[in-house]
Motif scaffolding. Structure first.
Motif: not given
Length: 224
Positions: A60-65, A114-116
């Motif tokens: 899964e792609l974790l945006e802004g991780a 950490f992603a969000g």
């Protein structure tokens, strides 16, 4: 993902990882096992396979991780309640992975994202070789791993203790080269976390038990 159309993260596994004896067969098996893990604390593995000599993993792609290592370097130690939550999420992720037969082999800040508001564990089966004998980040490797013994849940207890120590103090339990850390393990001397940061006695007791040089003196299970 050409079938579902969703963006994913794609890892190409370094040949240095798969060159270690027995790793390739274990990697293929464990990646398939990890596809069954549904824990919110594990970055979901969607598929894996080989293309020529290369092994690839889609997750899964974790945006802004941001990694835990990056977060601590940028902002310093985290608050007691946040640290407890982090350890709980990672612990639950380890428990669910163990239920499908997989133990994390490189439990260190670089493999926690950490992603969000989400906390995700990555790279279960992909320890980067530090030396020919010891894969993993030296400061977070259990003494028995340094001795070249197999990794099990008790090793992960040590790793968790080292992580808890790190997020509360901003310091690692031991520092230096692999040989220096090996000697530090042998001496069994550890600075208590409360000597570096304001860590309550009950939390310190949990950390120090998890960091015992002897696996049999740690907690029996992650859940405990």
């Amino acid at each position: 993902d050409k079938q579902g159309g969703a963006a994913v993260a794609l890892k190409i596994v370094s040949p240095a990882v798969t060159a270690l004896p027995g790793v390739m067969q274990r990697l293929e098996r464990e990646l398939k096992q990890l596809e069954r893990v549904q824990s919110v604390g594990v970055a979901k593995i969607l598929a894996s396979g080989k293309r020529g000599d290369e092994t690839w993993v889609a997750l899964e792609l974790l945006e802004g991780a941001q990694t835990l290592a990056e977060a601590i370097t940028a902002r310093g130690p985290i608050a007691l309640d946040q640290a407890a939550h982090l350890i709980e999420v990672i612990g639950e992720a380890l428990i669910e992975a163990a239920q499908v037969g997989v133990v994390h082999r490189d439990l260190a800040p670089k493999n926690i994202l950490f992603a969000g508001n989400e906390i995700k564990l990555i790279n279960f089966s992909l320890p980067v070789p530090t030396t020919e004998k010891v894969p993993g980040v030296p400061e977070f490797v259990a003494p028995e791993q340094v001795d070249g013994k197999p990794v099990d849940q008790r090793s992960n207890l040590y790793n968790l203790g080292a992580l808890y120590y790190y997020v509360l103090t901003g310091a690692t339990v031991h520092a230096g080269s692999v040989d220096e850390i090996h000697r530090a393990h042998a001496s069994a001397s550890i600075r208590t976390p409360s000597s570096i940061a304001p860590v309550p006695a009950p939390v310190e007791a949990v950390i120090m038990r998890a960091l015992d040089r002897s696996p049999t003196k740690r907690f029996l299970t992650v859940r405990q």
